[in-house]
Design a protein around this motif. Structure first.
Motif, PDB file in Angstrom:
ATOM      1  N   TYR A  38      67.241 -61.394  33.181  1.00  0.00           N
ATOM      2  CA  TYR A  38      67.898 -62.703  32.707  1.00  0.00           C
ATOM      3  C   TYR A  38      66.845 -63.769  31.817  1.00  0.00           C
ATOM      4  O   TYR A  38      66.978 -64.254  30.907  1.00  0.00           O
ATOM      5  CB  TYR A  38      68.661 -63.416  33.489  1.00  0.00           C
ATOM      6  CG  TYR A  38      69.355 -64.915  33.294  1.00  0.00           C
ATOM      7  CD1 TYR A  38      70.016 -65.157  32.168  1.00  0.00           C
ATOM      8  CD2 TYR A  38      68.467 -66.213  33.590  1.00  0.00           C
ATOM      9  CE1 TYR A  38      70.534 -66.489  31.839  1.00  0.00           C
ATOM     10  CE2 TYR A  38      68.774 -67.439  33.028  1.00  0.00           C
ATOM     11  CZ  TYR A  38      69.843 -67.396  32.350  1.00  0.00           C
ATOM     12  OH  TYR A  38      70.064 -68.851  31.746  1.00  0.00           O
ATOM     13  N   ARG A  39      65.804 -63.948  32.364  1.00  0.00           N
ATOM     14  CA  ARG A  39      64.563 -64.823  31.987  1.00  0.00           C
ATOM     15  C   ARG A  39      63.750 -64.018  30.661  1.00  0.00           C
ATOM     16  O   ARG A  39      63.241 -64.727  30.205  1.00  0.00           O
ATOM     17  CB  ARG A  39      63.874 -65.002  33.238  1.00  0.00           C
ATOM     18  CG  ARG A  39      64.200 -65.863  34.219  1.00  0.00           C
ATOM     19  CD  ARG A  39      63.507 -66.009  35.470  1.00  0.00           C
ATOM     20  NE  ARG A  39      63.879 -67.155  36.487  1.00  0.00           N
ATOM     21  CZ  ARG A  39      63.610 -67.246  37.833  1.00  0.00           C
ATOM     22  NH1 ARG A  39      62.756 -66.484  38.205  1.00  0.00           N
ATOM     23  NH2 ARG A  39      64.106 -68.216  38.368  1.00  0.00           N
ATOM     24  N   LEU A  81      74.357 -56.169  31.411  1.00  0.00           N
ATOM     25  CA  LEU A  81      73.484 -55.925  30.078  1.00  0.00           C
ATOM     26  C   LEU A  81      74.637 -55.826  28.942  1.00  0.00           C
ATOM     27  O   LEU A  81      74.091 -55.751  27.506  1.00  0.00           O
ATOM     28  CB  LEU A  81      72.918 -54.645  30.330  1.00  0.00           C
ATOM     29  CG  LEU A  81      71.592 -54.511  30.989  1.00  0.00           C
ATOM     30  CD1 LEU A  81      70.974 -53.300  31.283  1.00  0.00           C
ATOM     31  CD2 LEU A  81      70.566 -55.577  30.763  1.00  0.00           C
ATOM     32  N   GLY A  82      75.969 -56.037  28.984  1.00  0.00           N
ATOM     33  CA  GLY A  82      76.824 -55.873  28.074  1.00  0.00           C
ATOM     34  C   GLY A  82      77.068 -54.407  27.425  1.00  0.00           C
ATOM     35  O   GLY A  82      77.326 -54.535  26.108  1.00  0.00           O
ATOM     36  N   ASP A 123      81.616 -58.769  28.482  1.00  0.00           N
ATOM     37  CA  ASP A 123      81.205 -59.780  29.450  1.00  0.00           C
ATOM     38  C   ASP A 123      79.676 -59.324  29.841  1.00  0.00           C
ATOM     39  O   ASP A 123      79.513 -58.181  29.981  1.00  0.00           O
ATOM     40  CB  ASP A 123      82.193 -60.006  30.597  1.00  0.00           C
ATOM     41  CG  ASP A 123      81.599 -61.056  31.275  1.00  0.00           C
ATOM     42  OD1 ASP A 123      81.009 -60.975  32.205  1.00  0.00           O
ATOM     43  OD2 ASP A 123      82.414 -62.180  31.214  1.00  0.00           O
ATOM     44  N   GLY A 124      78.655 -60.210  30.164  1.00  0.00           N
ATOM     45  CA  GLY A 124      77.620 -59.963  30.674  1.00  0.00           C
ATOM     46  C   GLY A 124      77.339 -60.428  32.049  1.00  0.00           C
ATOM     47  O   GLY A 124      76.076 -61.141  32.238  1.00  0.00           O
ATOM     48  N   PRO A 172      72.803 -61.780  28.960  1.00  0.00           N
ATOM     49  CA  PRO A 172      73.412 -63.041  28.216  1.00  0.00           C
ATOM     50  C   PRO A 172      74.191 -64.046  29.093  1.00  0.00           C
ATOM     51  O   PRO A 172      74.451 -63.634  30.114  1.00  0.00           O
ATOM     52  CB  PRO A 172      74.473 -62.423  27.228  1.00  0.00           C
ATOM     53  CG  PRO A 172      75.117 -61.264  27.899  1.00  0.00           C
ATOM     54  CD  PRO A 172      73.827 -60.557  28.562  1.00  0.00           C
ATOM     55  N   GLY A 173      74.524 -65.176  28.545  1.00  0.00           N
ATOM     56  CA  GLY A 173      75.060 -66.126  29.458  1.00  0.00           C
ATOM     57  C   GLY A 173      74.214 -66.750  30.406  1.00  0.00           C
ATOM     58  O   GLY A 173      73.225 -67.246  30.211  1.00  0.00           O
ATOM     59  N   SER A 174      74.703 -66.565  31.573  1.00  0.00           N
ATOM     60  CA  SER A 174      73.872 -67.161  32.780  1.00  0.00           C
ATOM     61  C   SER A 174      73.976 -66.070  33.997  1.00  0.00           C
ATOM     62  O   SER A 174      74.409 -65.132  33.651  1.00  0.00           O
ATOM     63  CB  SER A 174      74.387 -68.536  33.237  1.00  0.00           C
ATOM     64  OG  SER A 174      73.625 -68.959  34.386  1.00  0.00           O
ATOM     65  N   PHE A 175      73.107 -66.422  34.909  1.00  0.00           N
ATOM     66  CA  PHE A 175      73.019 -65.535  36.037  1.00  0.00           C
ATOM     67  C   PHE A 175      73.178 -66.087  37.605  1.00  0.00           C
ATOM     68  O   PHE A 175      72.587 -67.228  37.807  1.00  0.00           O
ATOM     69  CB  PHE A 175      72.023 -64.862  36.073  1.00  0.00           C
ATOM     70  CG  PHE A 175      71.653 -63.626  37.053  1.00  0.00           C
ATOM     71  CD1 PHE A 175      72.470 -62.481  37.005  1.00  0.00           C
ATOM     72  CD2 PHE A 175      70.957 -63.904  38.281  1.00  0.00           C
ATOM     73  CE1 PHE A 175      72.363 -61.407  37.909  1.00  0.00           C
ATOM     74  CE2 PHE A 175      70.914 -62.918  39.101  1.00  0.00           C
ATOM     75  CZ  PHE A 175      71.509 -61.804  39.313  1.00  0.00           C
TER      76      PHE A 175
END
Length: 334
Positions: free
Chosen positions: A35-36, A92-93, A103-104, A41-44
């Motif tokens: 994610y970093r 990872l979508g 959705d990720g 994508p989006g948030s985690f």
């Protein structure tokens, strides 16, 4: 606080619990790094500090039961047979992920394994769970539906309506209350007058509720397993209040600067993975055996990520598929 000494949770169950807690922790550490790097994508949302409850619930359920996890219960997915590669593909979508690249995040389920997908409006899964349990009761099936509820969901009407319906209809549902001290950045004592969720469940809806230390995986497994079996034998809805710790912020974008240092220190000293490993060592498991489990889980996560990375991206031409429900014999709108 020492771990509970419960002979009812045998060695095999303790080892399975340890592996699931470690698998969620290892997966989420790798996913947080992705994610970093901008690859998720989006948030985690991670469940660091709450993995033992998720693992316990997954192990407590039978193969024909169903579960509605939230966003910190990845170990429950793994306990039901969801693979590391499948989970990574969704984050990872990827086009062949459970949500086909739509959705990720954690909004995926595995219907064939009895896992309902997460609904972001937390609390909405309570009536969904009650509906599933009601179907089991009406069909005379010895099956149980389980979901998780956090403090924040007690500010949502659907939670109260669902719990009331469960109590009135006496359905075989189990509610695992994850009391992690926060609703996003709102501390529990600023959200509700009575923070003892077990008292509210018992007093409000006459649903038996057993408090348990959610950082003690063995005690959590014993409590959730007992609640599941009571619901299965026809004793009506059951609940477990697991007092847990949200070691990280609400999500990856939240640095949790609102958490006082003394609470951070307390959280660090009650890590469920460290407590469980300490328990296993005291029970006579060799340190080398635990190290081997760690190595095996690390390899499993690495292999699952590599498999997911080889998966194709979603085809843009399929973007409108799955958006509209089509009656038999009719084509999608042009």
């Amino acid at each position: 606080m020492p771990c509970a000494d419960l002979a009812s949770v045998g060695r095999d169950a303790r080892l399975a619990l340890h592996r699931l807690v470690l698998l969620q922790r290892t997966f989420e550490e790798r996913a947080l790094a992705l994610y970093r790097q901008g690859r998720i994508p989006g948030s985690f949302y991670d469940g660091r500090g709450q993995e033992a409850v998720a693992a316990a619930a997954g192990l407590a359920l039978g193969p024909d039961d169903v579960v509605c996890p939230l966003n910190r219960e990845l170990a429950t997915h793994f306990a039901r047979g969801v693979t590391v590669a499948e989970a990574f593909r969704n984050f990872l979508g990827k086009g062949d992920s459970p949500t086909r690249g739509r959705d990720g995040n954690m909004h995926f389920g595995a219907p064939a394994r009895g896992v309902f997908p997460l609904v972001s409006m937390l609390g909405d899964l309570v009536p969904v769970t009650v509906g599933a349990a009601l179907a089991f009761k009406r069909r005379g099936e010895a099956r149980v539906a389980l979901t998780f509820v956090g403090e924040g969901a007690f500010s949502v009407g659907d939670t109260h309506e669902g719990l009331n319906l469960a109590g009135v209809l006496r359905v075989p549902a189990v509610f695992v209350l994850q009391r992690n001290q926060w609703s996003y950045s709102t501390p529990l004592d600023r959200q509700m007058v009575n923070p003892r969720l077990a008292e509210r469940i018992v007093g409000g809806w006459s649903i038996p509720c057993e408090p348990v230390d959610g950082t003690d995986g063995v005690a959590a497994l014993d409590a959730v397993r007992a609640a599941v079996e009571r619901a299965r034998r026809g004793d009506g809805p059951q609940a477990v209040e697991a007092v847990t710790l949200r070691i990280h912020g609400h999500a990856a974008h939240d640095d949790a600067r609102y958490v006082a240092q003394h609470l951070r220190d307390e959280f660090a000293g009650r890590d469920p993975l460290e407590r469980l490993e300490g328990r296993l060592l005291r029970d006579g498991e060799p340190a080398e055996a635990l190290a081997a489990v760690r190595d095996g889980v690390a390899r499993e996560v690495a292999a699952g990520l590599a498999e997911a990375e080889r998966s194709p991206a979603p085809d843009p031409a399929t973007l409108e598929e799955g958006v509209w429900a089509q009656p038999p014999g009719r084509s999608a709108p042009g």
